[in-house]
Design an enzyme around this catalytic site. Sequence first.
Site, PDB file in Angstrom:
ATOM      1  N   GLU A 182      -0.508  44.021 -10.663  1.00  0.00           N
ATOM      2  CA  GLU A 182       0.134  44.801 -11.343  1.00  0.00           C
ATOM      3  C   GLU A 182       0.487  46.100 -11.971  1.00  0.00           C
ATOM      4  O   GLU A 182       0.916  46.963 -12.356  1.00  0.00           O
ATOM      5  CB  GLU A 182       0.310  43.789 -12.845  1.00  0.00           C
ATOM      6  CG  GLU A 182       1.073  41.863 -12.501  1.00  0.00           C
ATOM      7  CD  GLU A 182       2.536  42.138 -13.149  1.00  0.00           C
ATOM      8  OE1 GLU A 182       3.162  43.382 -13.731  1.00  0.00           O
ATOM      9  OE2 GLU A 182       3.214  41.436 -12.483  1.00  0.00           O
ATOM     10  N   SER A 453       6.390 -12.654 -48.856  1.00  0.00           N
ATOM     11  CA  SER A 453       5.281 -13.517 -48.422  1.00  0.00           C
ATOM     12  C   SER A 453       3.989 -12.666 -47.745  1.00  0.00           C
ATOM     13  O   SER A 453       3.091 -13.105 -48.197  1.00  0.00           O
ATOM     14  CB  SER A 453       5.960 -14.867 -47.996  1.00  0.00           C
ATOM     15  OG  SER A 453       6.485 -15.809 -48.484  1.00  0.00           O
TER      16      SER A 453
END
Lengths: 691, 158
Positions: A182, A453
């Site tokens: 770069e 239940s």
Amino acid sequence: MKQNTTLAKKKNKTKIRWFRWLIKPAIFCVGVAIGLCSPWYFYIQHVTNSIIHETWEVPSVVYARPLEFYQGLQLSRKALLFELDLLGYQQVTGSPQLGQYQVHNNAFDIHSKGFNFPDGKQPPQRIKLNITNSAVALQSHEIIRLEPKVMGHFFSSAFENRHPMKLEQMPNSLVQGIQAVEDREFKHHHGVDWWGITRAMVKNIMAGKIVQGGSTITQQLVKNKLQYDQQSWLRKLHEALAATLIEAKLSKKDILEMYLNEIFFGQDGKVAIHGVVDAASFYFAKPVERLAIHEQAVLVGIIKGPSWYNPIRNPERAIQRRNVVLKVWHDTGIINTQTWQTAQAKPLGLSQHRKLKTDYDDYMAVVKMQLKRQFSDHELKQNGLRIFTNLDPYVQYISNQTARRTRQWLDANMEAAMVISNARTGELLAMTGSQSPHSQFNRALLARRQIGSLIKPLVFLAALERLSGFDLDSMLEDKPLRVSTRDGKAWQPKNWDQQSQGRITARHALVHSRNQATVDLGLRLGLDNLIDFLESLGLNINRAQHPSLFLGAIELTPFDVQHLYAMFSTQGQVQKINAIRSVSDADNQTLSRSKTTVNHPVSKQNIAQINQAMHLTTVSGSARKITGKFALTGHYFGKTGTTNAGKDSWFSGFDSRYLATVWVGRDDNQATPYSGSSGALVLWAHLFKNL
Amino acid sequence: MKKTGTILLMIAVLTACQRTKPNIDDDIRNPSNEHGSVIDVTPMLPDAVWSLIEQAEAHKKNAAFSQAINTLQRALRIAPHSPLVQQHLAEMFLAEGQYHEALLWAEKVTNQGPQFGQLCQRARRVLSLAAEMLGETEKQGQALDAIASCVQEAKPRY
């Protein structure tokens, strides 16, 4: 004399004219300088200062539980392969390198990646184990774990994923390699590479458009920070000045570190990947310091065009770019010829873990709920906390897969919700809030439905605790009865089969879910006594309850039910289902960990009696399909629950490893043809078959 | 004379035998050496748990109590009802100054752990110390009194 005087006057006039002619533009220039350039200079100063002093918003990371290996651990081959794939491990035939594994029949050789756990750093290691009869035989260690899967983040509104790292911790080849590709003059320039810019300018003028950039690393840093959309000469000027100012204020090392932690590497959906740490994790499922040369080159190659060189979407282009990077590294002496040739021959080597993403949103809702009590939004989104949870990715996957098949086994309108926790510790392992992967409504956490239940084990437990002389051999009356309610009306409970069995034992009543016998017991116990008992377990009950509470006329979420049944599976040891293990800060200091809960104020012997009855339920009672039709071979405990007209179908049950609560029903609360055993139990049984 | 000599020789030999200790470790001869109880309970645990307890102790030596607690919580996931792990956790929380957590774990060991021996005493000591730090003097007193109940004294052997 007069002539001389006139000449002098003329000269003076000319001078004044020249002077006026010069002074005006000069004043104009100074004006422009003061009026435009100074504000611009101060603006750039402000920009550079904000870049230098910017504190990054680091999102908090949420981790699943790490898979821990030890002798005798119950783990199937399928579950281990799932976990390895999920973590991005690659299967190889030769000796495994970091992040790879070899499997031969049931013998695994895994090279772990290492992780900084809250109790200490675990370096990468070779783990050798066998799986026999779904049990681990560990050969290399007494106890060892894989790194945990990242299951989510708490992002700020910018949706940026970034975890800063010190320059010294990054691989040298990557640090040097980025400069070589770069900005080769990085060490020598003062923010701007004028020769590079001139070269780029000539090329751009010749091409008639911008085809090459001469940006230095410092300029790229500025560009990333300022986030310009388009290239222009003014932007270049901005960058150049800001870069020069940054170079004057920061050392080269600081600039490079900032750049490596800032640079953009692409998108993961709507989340932006910033910095080499997250890029390494996203593309290779590895810590950056463990990347191989060819993998580092892929990352460096991406920087030039994160979209154009995206290795997932454009693998061939990414390979070409990687090879260009490798050549530059070879030409500049960063790597030798042999390394260059070997790296060039490698495939991209991307991790496949993204393809296996499972849906953790429902679980994350619990994580958020439990975290909000201790941490602010600001802390979660910006402080880079590390949140370690109990999520078991394999159990979550199986839970999701089971829920997705609800409409294959049941009607087309049925919805489903599941909660699964560790049966011994109460740790929340998985949660699925719908049969549909697209549903936003988390029924497991938010849908309050009557439990039917499912309440019976609690009624019988309350009687064991509070009715002297009562045990499960006591006799109850299962016969028609009429109960006067507080509002003067009569209530006549019936059994599901419309039959009455007369005088039966309490155990038989519980195992076969007899309503009339349960109400008989409830009346002996007293409604207030039951409410008082349920409140001692942490439930918030309306004191004006109807006696139908004895049969479960109380609305709870599946997550609430899970808390209640955890009391049975943990033998009274756990009161709270916990999603979170611990929270550490960015420096790995533990900020919070799950609190110890006191035991339930219930006798262990009484819980054991109820558990024994719940075991009989799965063998010969209302849930006998588990060992019958579904032929599950373990030792199970559980209870079915059904509300009027099958509006809600429940099953909550456990073995020695998992406790799961399943609800099925319709969102519009309409009748269904399902009972607890023909609805929820079907999903529960398939879930346990696959776990 | 010969008879007397034989008797004296036998007395000397028997005296020597009586003074000679059999070749058995003191730990085995007297399990109550350190805590005074003939009954001691050392729960059986998987090797992985022992390994984690050792790691936690190493952290403790470096005063890294938080790491030690995290390590012991790993052990607890493998053996959730182990009183030994729970006791180590209680001690570690006490060392870290988290007295409420120390008290909770020590209470678990006191209620569910062994009722005799070293572990029994350690749990009650931690309980009393944590209760003291929390200002719960009644609980502290009860825990101190209960330490004596952990000792099952050896009956005299004849």
